[in-house]
Design an enzyme around this catalytic site. Structure first.
Site, mmCIF file in Angstrom:
data_model
loop_
_atom_site.group_PDB
_atom_site.id
_atom_site.type_symbol
_atom_site.label_atom_id
_atom_site.label_comp_id
_atom_site.label_asym_id
_atom_site.label_seq_id
_atom_site.Cartn_x
_atom_site.Cartn_y
_atom_site.Cartn_z
ATOM 1 N N GLY A 15 0.838 -1.209 0.000
ATOM 2 C CA GLY A 15 0.000 0.000 0.000
ATOM 3 C C GLY A 15 0.867 1.250 0.000
ATOM 4 N N ARG A 76 1.227 -4.897 -5.993
ATOM 5 C CA ARG A 76 1.312 -6.170 -5.266
ATOM 6 C C ARG A 76 1.601 -7.214 -6.342
ATOM 7 N NH1 ARG A 76 -0.669 -4.610 -0.041
ATOM 8 N NH2 ARG A 76 -2.179 -2.943 -0.237
ATOM 9 N N ASP A 107 5.087 -5.129 6.038
ATOM 10 C CA ASP A 107 5.688 -6.417 6.416
ATOM 11 C C ASP A 107 5.665 -7.444 5.278
ATOM 12 O OD1 ASP A 107 2.972 -6.655 6.609
ATOM 13 O OD2 ASP A 107 2.964 -7.667 8.544
ATOM 14 N N THR A 130 4.020 2.447 5.658
ATOM 15 C CA THR A 130 2.636 1.960 5.722
ATOM 16 C C THR A 130 1.905 2.815 6.750
ATOM 17 O OG1 THR A 130 1.224 0.115 6.421
ATOM 18 C CG2 THR A 130 3.425 0.115 7.304
ATOM 19 N N ASP A 132 -0.443 2.073 8.679
ATOM 20 C CA ASP A 132 -1.016 1.345 9.824
ATOM 21 C C ASP A 132 -0.153 1.344 11.083
ATOM 22 O OD1 ASP A 132 -3.256 0.709 8.385
ATOM 23 O OD2 ASP A 132 -2.465 -1.208 7.683
ATOM 24 N N ASP A 134 2.059 -0.755 11.960
ATOM 25 C CA ASP A 134 1.960 -2.094 12.565
ATOM 26 C C ASP A 134 3.263 -2.884 12.479
ATOM 27 O OD1 ASP A 134 1.914 -2.352 9.852
ATOM 28 O OD2 ASP A 134 0.236 -3.743 9.762
ATOM 29 N N ARG A 176 -6.860 -2.950 9.930
ATOM 30 C CA ARG A 176 -7.456 -4.297 9.990
ATOM 31 C C ARG A 176 -6.920 -5.078 11.178
ATOM 32 N NH1 ARG A 176 -7.215 -4.558 4.322
ATOM 33 N NH2 ARG A 176 -9.278 -4.032 3.590
HETATM 34 P P1 ATP Z 1 0.754 -2.873 3.466
HETATM 35 O O1 ATP Z 1 1.086 -2.972 4.949
HETATM 36 O O2 ATP Z 1 0.518 -1.494 3.044
HETATM 37 O O3 ATP Z 1 -0.282 -3.861 3.018
HETATM 38 P P2 ATP Z 1 2.742 -4.745 2.577
HETATM 39 O O4 ATP Z 1 4.174 -4.574 2.201
HETATM 40 O O5 ATP Z 1 2.503 -5.580 3.810
HETATM 41 O O6 ATP Z 1 2.119 -3.287 2.705
HETATM 42 P P3 ATP Z 1 1.697 -6.841 0.853
HETATM 43 O O7 ATP Z 1 0.679 -6.772 -0.221
HETATM 44 O O8 ATP Z 1 1.483 -7.771 1.991
HETATM 45 O O9 ATP Z 1 1.926 -5.333 1.350
HETATM 46 O O10 ATP Z 1 3.101 -7.249 0.190
HETATM 47 C C1 ATP Z 1 3.618 -6.521 -0.925
HETATM 48 C C2 ATP Z 1 4.300 -7.462 -1.884
HETATM 49 O O11 ATP Z 1 5.386 -8.120 -1.236
HETATM 50 C C3 ATP Z 1 3.436 -8.594 -2.411
HETATM 51 O O12 ATP Z 1 2.598 -8.201 -3.466
HETATM 52 C C4 ATP Z 1 4.488 -9.574 -2.884
HETATM 53 O O13 ATP Z 1 4.995 -9.201 -4.147
HETATM 54 C C5 ATP Z 1 5.591 -9.387 -1.848
HETATM 55 N N1 ATP Z 1 5.462 -10.464 -0.854
HETATM 56 C C6 ATP Z 1 4.623 -10.542 0.203
HETATM 57 N N2 ATP Z 1 4.747 -11.723 0.838
HETATM 58 C C7 ATP Z 1 5.682 -12.431 0.164
HETATM 59 C C8 ATP Z 1 6.246 -13.730 0.272
HETATM 60 N N3 ATP Z 1 5.878 -14.559 1.247
HETATM 61 N N4 ATP Z 1 7.174 -14.103 -0.643
HETATM 62 C C9 ATP Z 1 7.564 -13.284 -1.626
HETATM 63 N N5 ATP Z 1 7.048 -12.056 -1.804
HETATM 64 C C10 ATP Z 1 6.130 -11.624 -0.943
#
Ligand code: ATP
Length: 328
Positions: A15, A76, A107, A130, A132, A134, A176
């Protein structure tokens, strides 16, 4: 400083959050300061898989410190979760002579970075971006402070209409899994009650509190509800529940939604982004890898990515008590 790292890539993933641009600017300019080449990767890991790269110099980040969103775009990527996808991404980095990667995201993005780094022995650093808040190991993530200010500005406006019509407003905010936005913005905006994922105070208590507030002479009320609140009811179900049990209340719902992600970053987020960018680049140049640059008691710190991913930044329970007292 390491002589082996001559070129660093930066991407934004997950995000978007206000302050990501300020972090990109900081990474690019810190690289330039140390005479290291810098490459921006568009659309997060998906752009890495597709080789969507752009060389960046100090002038390519002019006039972005004040902008929300991310000039590198975010995405993503399901493909990055596969070994084949990560192999394609690695080949693009190798062909472009990129020696290290900085990931600005949450994360999930850090999990991807950690897996990639272990698979290809590739140096990575994370910057928490992010709204959040978190992520374990940092008291603030980029975008969180701006989001809080956006939320209280919205609630202030809602309060004007709530008090003019003697209404109860249920305001849903992002979160969330974490109630940081709800709790802090709730106190800052003078909410009557705050419902968060970490605590279930029970629906009975909510009704009692609203009854008490009406009896004490309050004519309007604001209840802040985190998306993942622990009552088991979403904000519309809560409205029905309150109307059923307290028909004297004229209840309205306002879901703030994506506006919480947008807007020009606050001064706090811009300064934090600048500090984290410097730390991330300089740590890579010192030969470090698999850390997140974070902030703790106004000190910039390095936190192992593993810890940042696994842990959760806990709610400050003192705030729960303050909120209780303030709704007297
Ligand atoms: P937000 O907190 O804003 O949701 P985020 O970084 O947690 O941000 P995610 O959609 O969970 O957002 O992860 C972003 C991208 O990181 C995913 O689309 C994917 O490409 C990569 N990613 C997440 N988990 C994995 C994993 N287990 N293995 C490889 N790539 C991953």
């Amino acid at each position: 400083m390491s002589k082996t790292i001559t070129k660093i890539a930066v991407l934004t993933s997950g995000g978007d959050a206000p302050g990501m641009n300020a972090a990109i600017r900081s990474v690019v300019r810190t690289c330039a300061f140390h005479n290291i080449e810098c490459v921006g990767i568009y659309r997060g890991y998906q752009g890495m898989i597709e080789g969507d790269f752009k060389e960046m110099g100090p002038r390519s980040v002019n006039n972005i410190i004040n902008k929300g969103g991310t000039i590198l775009k975010s995405a993503r990527s399901k493909e990055f979760q596969t070994q084949e996808g990560r192999e394609k991404a690695y080949q693009h980095l190798k062909n472009a002579n990129i020696k290290a990667l900085i990931v600005i995201g949450g994360d999930g993005s850090f999990t991807g970075a950690e897996i990639f780094s272990k698979e290809y022995d590739f140096p990575v650093m994370g910057i928490p971006g992010t709204i959040d808040n978190d992520i374990f190991g940092t008291s603030h993530t980029l975008g969180y402070d701006t989001a809080l200010n956006t939320v209280i500005e919205c609630i202030d406006k809602i309060r004007d209409t709530a008090s003019s019509h003697n209404r109860l407003f249920l305001v849903e905010v992002m979160g969330r899994d974490a109630g940081h936005i709800a709790l802090n913005a709730g106190i800052g905006a003078g909410a009557e009650e705050i419902l968060i994922p970490e605590e279930n105070l029970g629906l009975e208590r909510l009704l009692e509190s609203l009854q008490k507030s009406k009896a004490s002479g309050k004519s309007s009320s604001i209840v802040v509800v985190a998306e993942g609140d622990n009552t088991g009811k979403n904000v519309f179900e809560l409205k029905e529940y309150i109307e059923k049990h307290l028909p004297e209340y004229d209840t309205r719902v306002s879901v703030l939604g994506h506006m919480q992600r947008g807007g020009s970053p606050s001064c706090f987020d811009r300064v934090l982004a600048s500090r984290l960018g410097v730390k991330a680049v300089e740590s890579l140049l010192e030969g470090k890898s698999n850390f997140m640059a974070g902030i703790d008691k106004d000190e910039i710190v390095l936190v192992p990515l593993q810890q940042a991913i696994k842990g959760h930044y806990p709610i400050n329970t003192e705030l729960l008590r303050v909120s209780d007292i303030m709704s007297t």
